[in-house]
Design a protein around this motif. Structure first.
Motif, PDB file in Angstrom:
ATOM      1  N   UNK A 167       6.342   1.613 -21.748  1.00 54.57           N
ATOM      2  CA  UNK A 167       5.399   2.037 -20.999  1.00 54.57           C
ATOM      3  C   UNK A 167       4.163   1.830 -21.623  1.00 54.57           C
ATOM      4  N   UNK A 168       3.783   0.486 -22.138  1.00 51.73           N
ATOM      5  CA  UNK A 168       2.469   0.418 -22.854  1.00 51.73           C
ATOM      6  C   UNK A 168       1.253   0.357 -21.626  1.00 51.73           C
ATOM      7  N   UNK A 169       0.175   0.343 -22.239  1.00 53.46           N
ATOM      8  CA  UNK A 169      -0.877   0.152 -21.199  1.00 53.46           C
ATOM      9  C   UNK A 169      -1.470  -1.256 -20.796  1.00 53.46           C
ATOM     10  N   UNK A 170      -0.899  -2.247 -21.717  1.00 53.37           N
ATOM     11  CA  UNK A 170      -1.391  -3.403 -21.166  1.00 53.37           C
ATOM     12  C   UNK A 170      -0.734  -3.897 -19.811  1.00 53.37           C
ATOM     13  N   UNK A 171      -1.606  -4.185 -18.740  1.00 51.97           N
ATOM     14  CA  UNK A 171      -1.345  -4.531 -17.567  1.00 51.97           C
ATOM     15  C   UNK A 171      -0.604  -3.411 -16.772  1.00 51.97           C
ATOM     16  N   UNK A 172      -0.514  -2.388 -17.082  1.00 52.95           N
ATOM     17  CA  UNK A 172       0.202  -1.122 -16.444  1.00 52.95           C
ATOM     18  C   UNK A 172      -0.186  -0.753 -15.325  1.00 52.95           C
ATOM     19  N   UNK A 173      -1.463  -0.694 -15.103  1.00 56.68           N
ATOM     20  CA  UNK A 173      -2.134  -0.122 -14.093  1.00 56.68           C
ATOM     21  C   UNK A 173      -2.043  -1.190 -12.803  1.00 56.68           C
ATOM     22  N   UNK A 174      -2.260  -2.672 -12.997  1.00 53.52           N
ATOM     23  CA  UNK A 174      -1.964  -3.440 -11.973  1.00 53.52           C
ATOM     24  C   UNK A 174      -0.560  -3.604 -11.472  1.00 53.52           C
ATOM     25  N   UNK A 175       0.587  -3.457 -12.472  1.00 54.78           N
ATOM     26  CA  UNK A 175       1.883  -3.468 -12.206  1.00 54.78           C
ATOM     27  C   UNK A 175       2.176  -2.392 -11.202  1.00 54.78           C
ATOM     28  N   UNK A 176       1.930  -1.158 -11.669  1.00 53.36           N
ATOM     29  CA  UNK A 176       2.170   0.013 -10.886  1.00 53.36           C
ATOM     30  C   UNK A 176       1.376  -0.084  -9.443  1.00 53.36           C
ATOM     31  N   UNK A 177       0.384  -0.595  -9.516  1.00 50.63           N
ATOM     32  CA  UNK A 177      -0.435  -0.687  -8.080  1.00 50.63           C
ATOM     33  C   UNK A 177       0.080  -1.523  -7.280  1.00 50.63           C
ATOM     34  N   UNK A 178       0.620  -2.737  -7.664  1.00 52.15           N
ATOM     35  CA  UNK A 178       1.253  -3.735  -6.798  1.00 52.15           C
ATOM     36  C   UNK A 178       2.358  -3.186  -6.458  1.00 52.15           C
ATOM     37  N   UNK A 179       3.404  -2.567  -7.448  1.00 53.51           N
ATOM     38  CA  UNK A 179       4.541  -2.222  -6.958  1.00 53.51           C
ATOM     39  C   UNK A 179       4.534  -0.963  -5.877  1.00 53.51           C
ATOM     40  N   UNK A 180       3.527  -0.075  -5.921  1.00 50.91           N
ATOM     41  CA  UNK A 180       3.305   0.850  -4.959  1.00 50.91           C
ATOM     42  C   UNK A 180       2.943   0.198  -3.621  1.00 50.91           C
ATOM     43  N   UNK A 181       1.985  -0.438  -3.640  1.00 53.71           N
ATOM     44  CA  UNK A 181       1.498  -1.151  -2.594  1.00 53.71           C
ATOM     45  C   UNK A 181       2.609  -1.958  -1.659  1.00 53.71           C
ATOM     46  N   UNK A 182       3.470  -2.467  -2.315  1.00 58.35           N
ATOM     47  CA  UNK A 182       4.285  -3.464  -1.854  1.00 58.35           C
ATOM     48  C   UNK A 182       5.524  -2.255  -1.025  1.00 58.35           C
ATOM     49  N   UNK A 183       5.967  -1.324  -1.798  1.00 60.76           N
ATOM     50  CA  UNK A 183       6.799  -0.229  -1.394  1.00 60.76           C
ATOM     51  C   UNK A 183       6.132   0.288  -0.225  1.00 60.76           C
ATOM     52  N   UNK A 184       4.883   0.788  -0.204  1.00 59.74           N
ATOM     53  CA  UNK A 184       4.307   1.538   0.981  1.00 59.74           C
ATOM     54  C   UNK A 184       4.062   0.619   2.326  1.00 59.74           C
ATOM     55  N   UNK A 185       4.212  -0.966   1.843  1.00 55.97           N
ATOM     56  CA  UNK A 185       4.154  -1.509   2.926  1.00 55.97           C
ATOM     57  C   UNK A 185       2.294  -1.605   3.157  1.00 55.97           C
ATOM     58  N   UNK A 186       1.531  -1.555   2.198  1.00 51.57           N
ATOM     59  CA  UNK A 186       0.082  -1.647   2.312  1.00 51.57           C
ATOM     60  C   UNK A 186      -0.204  -3.071   2.058  1.00 51.57           C
ATOM     61  N   UNK A 187      -1.400  -3.513   2.520  1.00 51.46           N
ATOM     62  CA  UNK A 187      -2.010  -4.854   2.354  1.00 51.46           C
ATOM     63  C   UNK A 187      -2.835  -5.235   1.411  1.00 51.46           C
ATOM     64  N   UNK A 188      -3.781  -4.754   0.899  1.00 57.81           N
ATOM     65  CA  UNK A 188      -4.726  -5.427   0.465  1.00 57.81           C
ATOM     66  C   UNK A 188      -5.052  -4.966  -1.083  1.00 57.81           C
ATOM     67  N   UNK A 189      -5.037  -5.539  -1.952  1.00 62.51           N
ATOM     68  CA  UNK A 189      -5.212  -5.301  -3.306  1.00 62.51           C
ATOM     69  C   UNK A 189      -6.586  -5.799  -3.905  1.00 62.51           C
TER      70      UNK A 189
END
Length: 229
Positions: free
Chosen positions: A126-148
């Motif tokens: 659970x290192x911080x490198x690229x953590x934010x973008x990975x978590x953001x993109x996985x959440x967006x896809x799970x929720x069916x959201x469109x824009x990053x």
């Protein structure tokens, strides 16, 4: 970072038509940029005036993932976002994995397992490198959201090469900083000279960028042809 003037971005066309749609931001949209090739970087107060205040005024449904919030190490940036969260109603949406349904959580885990391998993030440590973008993109896809929205080549590639790389992000659309710079300019929502300076700082600073990207006037002309015609 290279700008794309080959064809219009359907995501930006949609945002022009309806700016009330949710846009999830990567951390680099919130943190004042610093480039070693420049004589100076942006102070937080300058970045706030030029960029942050205008985008939060222009778009009522901007969001960040909780992992991105944890990346905001500068107290000034943290306090700015904290104040936005404290507004009634909040002026920024905070994505929390704990809010996902069991089905959505399953999708989130699947997407994360595909995406993280293409980044520097390792969920085991659970290192911080690229953590934010990975978590953001996985959440967006799970929720069916469109824009990053991101100003990071690797993050944008995860979206734009979703089919080729089998990231599972096929329905996510990327929006880049220069596109929202143009939106603010076109809508008269930012100070033109300041937006020009931000564009030059981010996209027209180095010798390579000056050989690759358009200078401000040509950039605006091409973007207007795409989005204001």
């Amino acid at each position: 970072m290279k700008i794309n003037i080959q064809k219009p971005n359907p995501a930006l066309i949609s945002i022009f038509e309806d700016p009330n749609q949710m846009i999830t931001l990567d951390a680099n949209f919130l943190i004042p940029p610093y480039r070693k090739h420049a004589n100076r970087g942006f102070s937080f107060s300058q970045f706030k005036e030029v960029w942050l205040d205008p985008i939060f005024s222009a778009f009522p449904n901007l969001a960040i993932h909780e992992a991105v919030y944890e990346e905001l190490l500068q107290s000034s940036v943290q306090n700015y976002v904290k104040d936005l969260l404290g507004e009634k109603p909040a002026k920024i949406i905070l994505h929390k994995d704990s809010d996902l349904t069991s089905v959505e959580e399953g999708v989130r885990k699947l997407i994360e397992s595909r995406v993280y391998k293409l980044t520097n993030y390792d969920p085991v440590i659970d290192n911080k490198d690229d953590r934010g973008e990975v978590k953001s993109l996985a959440y967006i896809a799970a929720k069916g959201l469109l824009y990053f929205a991101a100003h990071d080549y690797n993050a944008i590639q995860l979206v734009e090469k979703a089919e080729e790389w089998s990231t599972g992000l096929d329905n996510v659309q990327a929006i880049q900083m220069y596109e929202l710079i143009h939106y603010l300019y076109a809508k008269g929502l930012g100070e033109n000279k300041a937006l020009r300076f931000l564009y030059k700082y981010q996209y027209y600073l180095t010798k390579h960028e000056k050989e690759t990207n358009l200078e401000w006037g040509e950039f605006i002309r091409h973007m207007n042809m795409f989005y204001l015609s």
